[in-house]
Motif scaffolding. Structure first.
Motif, PDB file in Angstrom:
ATOM      1  N   ILE A 222       0.817  -1.216   0.000  1.00 48.17           N
ATOM      2  CA  ILE A 222       0.000   0.000   0.000  1.00 48.17           C
ATOM      3  C   ILE A 222       0.852   1.269   0.000  1.00 48.17           C
ATOM      4  O   ILE A 222       0.346   2.364   0.228  1.00 48.17           O
ATOM      5  CB  ILE A 222      -0.959   0.023   1.209  1.00 48.17           C
ATOM      6  CG1 ILE A 222      -0.191   0.048   2.524  1.00 48.17           C
ATOM      7  CG2 ILE A 222      -1.898  -1.164   1.159  1.00 48.17           C
ATOM      8  CD1 ILE A 222      -1.082   0.271   3.738  1.00 48.17           C
TER       9      ILE A 222
ATOM     10  N   ARG B 143       1.118   6.943   0.868  1.00 42.09           N
ATOM     11  CA  ARG B 143       0.127   5.878   0.907  1.00 42.09           C
ATOM     12  C   ARG B 143      -0.591   5.787  -0.433  1.00 42.09           C
ATOM     13  O   ARG B 143      -1.075   6.789  -0.960  1.00 42.09           O
ATOM     14  CB  ARG B 143      -0.905   6.144   2.006  1.00 42.09           C
ATOM     15  CG  ARG B 143      -0.402   5.954   3.424  1.00 42.09           C
ATOM     16  CD  ARG B 143      -0.323   4.479   3.779  1.00 42.09           C
ATOM     17  NE  ARG B 143       0.086   4.302   5.159  1.00 42.09           N
ATOM     18  CZ  ARG B 143      -0.772   4.023   6.149  1.00 42.09           C
ATOM     19  NH1 ARG B 143      -2.061   3.919   5.888  1.00 42.09           N
ATOM     20  NH2 ARG B 143      -0.328   3.860   7.378  1.00 42.09           N
TER      21      ARG B 143
ATOM     22  N   ARG C 162      -3.187   3.720  -0.672  1.00 45.33           N
ATOM     23  CA  ARG C 162      -4.561   3.618  -0.167  1.00 45.33           C
ATOM     24  C   ARG C 162      -4.490   3.491   1.339  1.00 45.33           C
ATOM     25  O   ARG C 162      -3.461   3.150   1.908  1.00 45.33           O
ATOM     26  CB  ARG C 162      -5.311   2.425  -0.768  1.00 45.33           C
ATOM     27  CG  ARG C 162      -4.750   1.074  -0.353  1.00 45.33           C
ATOM     28  CD  ARG C 162      -5.645  -0.068  -0.810  1.00 45.33           C
ATOM     29  NE  ARG C 162      -5.103  -1.378  -0.488  1.00 45.33           N
ATOM     30  CZ  ARG C 162      -5.242  -1.976   0.696  1.00 45.33           C
ATOM     31  NH1 ARG C 162      -5.919  -1.377   1.672  1.00 45.33           N
ATOM     32  NH2 ARG C 162      -4.719  -3.172   0.920  1.00 45.33           N
ATOM     33  N   GLU C 163      -5.593   3.749   2.010  1.00 41.04           N
ATOM     34  CA  GLU C 163      -5.652   3.584   3.451  1.00 41.04           C
ATOM     35  C   GLU C 163      -5.949   2.130   3.798  1.00 41.04           C
ATOM     36  O   GLU C 163      -6.541   1.397   2.984  1.00 41.04           O
ATOM     37  CB  GLU C 163      -6.727   4.500   4.049  1.00 41.04           C
ATOM     38  CG  GLU C 163      -6.410   5.984   3.906  1.00 41.04           C
ATOM     39  CD  GLU C 163      -5.089   6.363   4.545  1.00 41.04           C
ATOM     40  OE1 GLU C 163      -4.801   5.895   5.667  1.00 41.04           O
ATOM     41  OE2 GLU C 163      -4.343   7.131   3.926  1.00 41.04           O
ATOM     42  N   THR C 164      -5.544   1.710   4.968  1.00 38.06           N
ATOM     43  CA  THR C 164      -5.864   0.355   5.395  1.00 38.06           C
ATOM     44  C   THR C 164      -7.342   0.249   5.766  1.00 38.06           C
ATOM     45  O   THR C 164      -7.960   1.227   6.195  1.00 38.06           O
ATOM     46  CB  THR C 164      -5.004  -0.061   6.607  1.00 38.06           C
ATOM     47  OG1 THR C 164      -5.167   0.914   7.656  1.00 38.06           O
ATOM     48  CG2 THR C 164      -3.539  -0.145   6.227  1.00 38.06           C
ATOM     49  N   GLU C 165      -7.886  -0.936   5.571  1.00 37.23           N
ATOM     50  CA  GLU C 165      -9.296  -1.202   5.850  1.00 37.23           C
ATOM     51  C   GLU C 165      -9.403  -2.369   6.829  1.00 37.23           C
ATOM     52  O   GLU C 165      -8.388  -2.970   7.213  1.00 37.23           O
ATOM     53  CB  GLU C 165     -10.032  -1.514   4.544  1.00 37.23           C
ATOM     54  CG  GLU C 165      -9.931  -0.398   3.513  1.00 37.23           C
ATOM     55  CD  GLU C 165     -10.504  -0.783   2.170  1.00 37.23           C
ATOM     56  OE1 GLU C 165     -10.920  -1.969   2.018  1.00 37.23           O
ATOM     57  OE2 GLU C 165     -10.543   0.067   1.262  1.00 37.23           O
ATOM     58  N   GLN C 166     -10.627  -2.712   7.208  1.00 39.46           N
ATOM     59  CA  GLN C 166     -10.820  -3.800   8.169  1.00 39.46           C
ATOM     60  C   GLN C 166     -10.246  -5.112   7.649  1.00 39.46           C
ATOM     61  O   GLN C 166      -9.669  -5.894   8.405  1.00 39.46           O
ATOM     62  CB  GLN C 166     -12.295  -3.980   8.499  1.00 39.46           C
ATOM     63  CG  GLN C 166     -12.532  -5.049   9.577  1.00 39.46           C
ATOM     64  CD  GLN C 166     -13.992  -5.210   9.947  1.00 39.46           C
ATOM     65  OE1 GLN C 166     -14.866  -4.627   9.318  1.00 39.46           O
ATOM     66  NE2 GLN C 166     -14.257  -6.012  10.955  1.00 39.46           N
ATOM     67  N   ILE C 167     -10.366  -5.354   6.334  1.00 37.83           N
ATOM     68  CA  ILE C 167      -9.846  -6.602   5.779  1.00 37.83           C
ATOM     69  C   ILE C 167      -8.327  -6.675   5.959  1.00 37.83           C
ATOM     70  O   ILE C 167      -7.766  -7.761   6.137  1.00 37.83           O
ATOM     71  CB  ILE C 167     -10.231  -6.743   4.285  1.00 37.83           C
ATOM     72  CG1 ILE C 167      -9.842  -8.122   3.758  1.00 37.83           C
ATOM     73  CG2 ILE C 167      -9.608  -5.643   3.454  1.00 37.83           C
ATOM     74  CD1 ILE C 167     -10.545  -9.274   4.437  1.00 37.83           C
ATOM     75  N   ASP C 168      -7.653  -5.521   5.938  1.00 40.78           N
ATOM     76  CA  ASP C 168      -6.209  -5.510   6.170  1.00 40.78           C
ATOM     77  C   ASP C 168      -5.890  -5.914   7.602  1.00 40.78           C
ATOM     78  O   ASP C 168      -4.901  -6.629   7.851  1.00 40.78           O
ATOM     79  CB  ASP C 168      -5.636  -4.115   5.886  1.00 40.78           C
ATOM     80  CG  ASP C 168      -5.772  -3.712   4.431  1.00 40.78           C
ATOM     81  OD1 ASP C 168      -5.133  -4.353   3.583  1.00 40.78           O
ATOM     82  OD2 ASP C 168      -6.513  -2.760   4.145  1.00 40.78           O
ATOM     83  N   GLU C 169      -6.704  -5.460   8.549  1.00 38.67           N
ATOM     84  CA  GLU C 169      -6.488  -5.818   9.950  1.00 38.67           C
ATOM     85  C   GLU C 169      -6.712  -7.311  10.171  1.00 38.67           C
ATOM     86  O   GLU C 169      -5.951  -7.971  10.895  1.00 38.67           O
ATOM     87  CB  GLU C 169      -7.409  -5.001  10.847  1.00 38.67           C
ATOM     88  CG  GLU C 169      -7.122  -3.501  10.822  1.00 38.67           C
ATOM     89  CD  GLU C 169      -8.023  -2.727  11.772  1.00 38.67           C
ATOM     90  OE1 GLU C 169      -8.597  -3.360  12.693  1.00 38.67           O
ATOM     91  OE2 GLU C 169      -8.157  -1.507  11.598  1.00 38.67           O
TER      92      GLU C 169
END
Length: 214
Positions: free
Chosen positions: A140, A159, A161-168
């Protein structure tokens, strides 16, 4: 300053004591330097970071502690990057830069917001005589890399893109798999064999995650 390192046996986890700690960003990072003039000129004059604070002191703490200068440059968003110059000391062998990925793993990365800013940093630094890596995209981020006069690696990154829940979720499953493999490898007196072993373990965890609570 003595702090605990390594084995965490007997240390309580956050879930066990009910206390939720929080941090408000990085205040500063700090490293030693044996190139006082070059370090000040690089961060202040080449990178353009304001020199905002300096501490000068006689040696303190254990016997043999050198007199020192501890100086700070503004690093953005209220953070600083700092250096210790230990007066009258010479650089130990362990601090000599190495052309090895182990050495380059410890680095400072600054953020810019746009592609245009990243391009401007690369082109400006090169005009100022700094050798800068090609643009490098990884996951990313897109980054450029260079070293300061001490040989410390420096990164400027944006960046994608920003991180999302799926990344966590992915991060949690990846690290759980890796930690399990490391634990098993240590128990058998071996090193973790390869990334494929981690991926195979992660695939099982992903399958269990998709299946939901049993």
């Amino acid at each position: 300053m003595g702090v605990g390192r390594g084995d965490l046996t007997g240390v309580r986890h956050a879930s066990e004591d009910g206390v939720k700690l929080s941090l408000n960003g990085v205040d500063h990072t700090a490293r030693p330097t044996w190139k006082l003039n070059e370090t000040v000129e690089f961060y202040r004059d080449i990178l353009g970071l304001p020199l905002v604070h300096a501490i000068s002191a006689r040696g303190w703490g254990p016997p043999g502690h050198h007199d020192f200068l501890h100086f700070f440059f503004e690093a953005g968003n209220g953070a600083t990057i700092a250096f210790f110059y230990y007066i009258g000391s010479e650089r130990p062998e362990r601090y000599v830069p190495e052309e090895h990925h182990f050495y380059f793993a410890t680095h400072t990365a600054w953020a810019v917001e746009t592609e245009a800013e990243l391009i401007e940093w690369k082109e400006t630094l090169e005009r100022r005589g700094i050798k800068v890596s090609p643009y490098t995209k990884h996951e990313i981020l897109e980054s450029i890399y260079f070293t300061d006069p001490n040989g410390y690696p420096v990164e400027v990154t944006r960046r994608l893109r920003e991180t999302e829940q799926i990344d966590e979720v992915d991060a949690a499953l990846t690290m759980q798999a890796a930690m399990e493999v490391e634990t098993e490898s240590r128990a058998s007196g071996r090193l973790m064999p390869d990334i494929d072993t981690v991926w195979r373990r992660k695939a099982r965890l992903v399958s269990d995650y998709k299946a939901g609570p049993q």
